[in-house]
Motif scaffolding. Structure first.
Motif, PDB file in Angstrom:
ATOM      1  N   MET A   1      -4.098 -14.072  -5.393  1.00 55.89           N
ATOM      2  CA  MET A   1      -5.412 -14.694  -5.348  1.00 55.89           C
ATOM      3  C   MET A   1      -4.853 -16.336  -6.105  1.00 55.89           C
ATOM      4  N   LYS A   2      -5.628 -17.185  -6.218  1.00 60.98           N
ATOM      5  CA  LYS A   2      -5.145 -18.589  -6.940  1.00 60.98           C
ATOM      6  C   LYS A   2      -6.718 -19.526  -7.225  1.00 60.98           C
ATOM      7  N   LEU A   3      -5.450 -20.257  -8.404  1.00 58.42           N
ATOM      8  CA  LEU A   3      -6.962 -20.957  -8.500  1.00 58.42           C
ATOM      9  C   LEU A   3      -6.510 -22.009  -8.710  1.00 58.42           C
ATOM     10  N   TYR A   4      -6.962 -23.482  -8.288  1.00 58.93           N
ATOM     11  CA  TYR A   4      -7.520 -24.175  -8.652  1.00 58.93           C
ATOM     12  C   TYR A   4      -7.374 -24.709 -10.137  1.00 58.93           C
ATOM     13  N   SER A   5      -6.757 -25.558 -10.494  1.00 58.59           N
ATOM     14  CA  SER A   5      -7.307 -26.570 -11.521  1.00 58.59           C
ATOM     15  C   SER A   5      -6.671 -27.625 -12.253  1.00 58.59           C
ATOM     16  N   GLY A   6      -7.022 -28.314 -13.139  1.00 65.06           N
ATOM     17  CA  GLY A   6      -6.482 -29.369 -13.225  1.00 65.06           C
ATOM     18  C   GLY A   6      -5.844 -29.161 -14.937  1.00 65.06           C
ATOM     19  N   PRO A   7      -5.025 -29.963 -15.813  1.00 65.19           N
ATOM     20  CA  PRO A   7      -4.289 -29.832 -16.935  1.00 65.19           C
ATOM     21  C   PRO A   7      -5.792 -30.044 -18.211  1.00 65.19           C
ATOM     22  N   LEU A   8      -6.686 -31.262 -17.810  1.00 66.62           N
ATOM     23  CA  LEU A   8      -8.009 -31.514 -18.716  1.00 66.62           C
ATOM     24  C   LEU A   8      -9.040 -31.141 -18.253  1.00 66.62           C
ATOM     25  N   SER A   9      -9.013 -29.796 -17.252  1.00 69.59           N
ATOM     26  CA  SER A   9     -10.112 -29.259 -16.691  1.00 69.59           C
ATOM     27  C   SER A   9     -10.881 -28.319 -17.899  1.00 69.59           C
ATOM     28  N   MET A  10     -12.010 -28.612 -18.607  1.00 63.43           N
ATOM     29  CA  MET A  10     -13.253 -27.944 -19.205  1.00 63.43           C
ATOM     30  C   MET A  10     -13.199 -25.807 -18.455  1.00 63.43           C
ATOM     31  N   PHE A  11     -13.804 -26.312 -16.973  1.00 59.53           N
ATOM     32  CA  PHE A  11     -14.049 -25.502 -16.176  1.00 59.53           C
ATOM     33  C   PHE A  11     -13.002 -24.667 -15.583  1.00 59.53           C
ATOM     34  N   GLY A  12     -12.344 -25.164 -15.281  1.00 62.98           N
ATOM     35  CA  GLY A  12     -10.887 -24.751 -14.863  1.00 62.98           C
ATOM     36  C   GLY A  12     -10.268 -23.804 -15.717  1.00 62.98           C
ATOM     37  N   ALA A  13     -10.301 -23.997 -17.146  1.00 61.67           N
ATOM     38  CA  ALA A  13      -9.468 -23.397 -18.222  1.00 61.67           C
ATOM     39  C   ALA A  13     -10.753 -22.590 -18.673  1.00 61.67           C
ATOM     40  N   LYS A  14     -11.759 -22.646 -18.306  1.00 69.63           N
ATOM     41  CA  LYS A  14     -12.291 -21.660 -18.124  1.00 69.63           C
ATOM     42  C   LYS A  14     -12.493 -20.356 -17.266  1.00 69.63           C
ATOM     43  N   ALA A  15     -12.281 -20.134 -16.268  1.00 62.77           N
ATOM     44  CA  ALA A  15     -11.468 -19.545 -15.361  1.00 62.77           C
ATOM     45  C   ALA A  15     -10.529 -18.492 -15.372  1.00 62.77           C
ATOM     46  N   GLU A  16      -9.393 -19.551 -16.045  1.00 64.11           N
ATOM     47  CA  GLU A  16      -8.206 -19.412 -16.053  1.00 64.11           C
ATOM     48  C   GLU A  16      -8.584 -18.291 -17.424  1.00 64.11           C
ATOM     49  N   ILE A  17      -8.982 -18.563 -18.169  1.00 62.56           N
ATOM     50  CA  ILE A  17      -8.645 -17.598 -19.614  1.00 62.56           C
ATOM     51  C   ILE A  17      -9.098 -15.991 -18.922  1.00 62.56           C
ATOM     52  N   ALA A  18     -10.356 -16.637 -18.575  1.00 62.09           N
ATOM     53  CA  ALA A  18     -11.391 -15.190 -17.471  1.00 62.09           C
ATOM     54  C   ALA A  18      -9.907 -14.605 -16.800  1.00 62.09           C
ATOM     55  N   LEU A  19      -9.216 -15.231 -15.742  1.00 56.91           N
ATOM     56  CA  LEU A  19      -8.300 -14.457 -15.247  1.00 56.91           C
ATOM     57  C   LEU A  19      -7.776 -13.520 -15.714  1.00 56.91           C
ATOM     58  N   HIS A  20      -6.810 -14.529 -17.014  1.00 57.04           N
ATOM     59  CA  HIS A  20      -5.975 -13.516 -17.921  1.00 57.04           C
ATOM     60  C   HIS A  20      -6.735 -12.104 -18.795  1.00 57.04           C
ATOM     61  N   GLU A  21      -7.667 -12.404 -18.959  1.00 54.21           N
ATOM     62  CA  GLU A  21      -8.400 -11.366 -19.607  1.00 54.21           C
ATOM     63  C   GLU A  21      -8.904 -10.393 -19.002  1.00 54.21           C
ATOM     64  N   LYS A  22      -8.460 -10.551 -17.874  1.00 52.89           N
ATOM     65  CA  LYS A  22      -9.027  -9.148 -16.320  1.00 52.89           C
ATOM     66  C   LYS A  22      -7.564  -9.014 -16.169  1.00 52.89           C
ATOM     67  N   ALA A  23      -6.330  -9.798 -17.386  1.00 53.21           N
ATOM     68  CA  ALA A  23      -4.947  -9.063 -16.493  1.00 53.21           C
ATOM     69  C   ALA A  23      -5.080  -8.921 -14.613  1.00 53.21           C
ATOM     70  N   ILE A  24      -5.793  -9.650 -13.790  1.00 53.23           N
ATOM     71  CA  ILE A  24      -5.341 -10.360 -12.710  1.00 53.23           C
ATOM     72  C   ILE A  24      -4.336 -11.514 -12.528  1.00 53.23           C
ATOM     73  N   THR A  25      -3.487 -10.780 -11.613  1.00 51.46           N
ATOM     74  CA  THR A  25      -2.578 -11.879 -11.272  1.00 51.46           C
ATOM     75  C   THR A  25      -2.916 -12.690 -10.660  1.00 51.46           C
ATOM     76  N   PHE A  26      -1.924 -14.375 -10.809  1.00 57.18           N
ATOM     77  CA  PHE A  26      -2.603 -14.982  -9.853  1.00 57.18           C
ATOM     78  C   PHE A  26      -1.911 -16.390  -9.490  1.00 57.18           C
ATOM     79  N   GLU A  27      -2.226 -16.805  -9.013  1.00 54.71           N
ATOM     80  CA  GLU A  27      -1.040 -18.387  -9.159  1.00 54.71           C
ATOM     81  C   GLU A  27      -1.836 -19.507  -9.892  1.00 54.71           C
TER      82      GLU A  27
END
Length: 225
Positions: free
Chosen positions: A1-27
């Protein structure tokens, strides 16, 4: 799984937190960003997958073919489907609907006035800036009342908490912070900041802002120290 985000993206940060909360391995792929040019030129994969040419974009490769989706709420829904535990939506239908509504309101009711403030930082007395800060304060007041007796915004910890945490982080940066009139919300924010997935993502954003010479809200400065 790969997540494209940005260093100041609020919406990208939301998705990143969720992936960590779910303990899903991703790039994690942080797309190029500059304060003057923002995300120009657009990352080619983001531009190809998302007609809006914005992060976050999630790519999941595996059986059944590659999945390419965008929009933080759509990513939330997909993660909840493929990894039901730990649950990040309430199980009871009405509670789930309330949590989904709050997640949407964080993005589409609270955050638009914060976006307006981004262009009005040099003119804080501009009527548009005063109105935007008033709208944010009204949102805080509503949530403060709803938090009576609650630990999390929608009962159990949920995507609603993730969404509003990141949104209010930008509100605090853009001169629309919570105040002493919001002690329950401030206590909620401390609980959120103590969660490792939240701290990991918020700290990275805070340190990026510091690298640009930007001042952090007190709660983020403590977290990023």
């Amino acid at each position: 799984m790969k997540l494209y985000s940005g260093p100041l993206s609020m919406f990208g940060a939301k998705a990143e937190i969720a992936l960590h909360e779910k303990a899903i391995t991703f790039e994690l792929v942080m797309v190029p960003f500059e304060m003057k040019t923002l995300y120009q030129p657009r990352h080619p994969e983001v531009a190809r997958i998302n007609p809006k040419r914005q992060v976050p974009v999630l790519v999941d490769q595996g059986p059944g073919g590659d999945l390419e989706i965008f929009d933080s709420t759509q990513i939330f829904e997909y993660l909840e489907t493929i990894r039901p535990q730990p649950a990040l939506w309430p199980a009871e239908p009405k509670a789930r609907a309330r949590a989904r509504l709050l997640e949407m309101k964080s993005d589409e009711v609270y955050f638009p006035p914060i976006i307006r403030l981004m262009g009005l930082q040099a003119t804080p007395d501009d009527p548009a800036a005063v109105e935007a800060r008033g709208a944010a304060a009204h949102f805080y007041d509503e949530l403060e009342r709803a938090m009576d007796g609650r630990e999390w915004l929608a009962g159990d910890y949920s995507y609603a908490d993730i969404a509003f945490y990141m949104a209010q982080l930008f509100g605090a940066r853009m001169t629309a912070p919570m105040t002493d009139a919001h002690p329950r919300l401030q206590a909620w924010r401390e609980r959120m900041s103590a969660r490792p997935p939240v701290a990991k993502v918020a700290t990275a954003m805070g340190r990026y802002l510091v690298s640009l010479g930007r001042k952090l809200p007190d709660f983020l400065a403590r977290l990023s120290a």
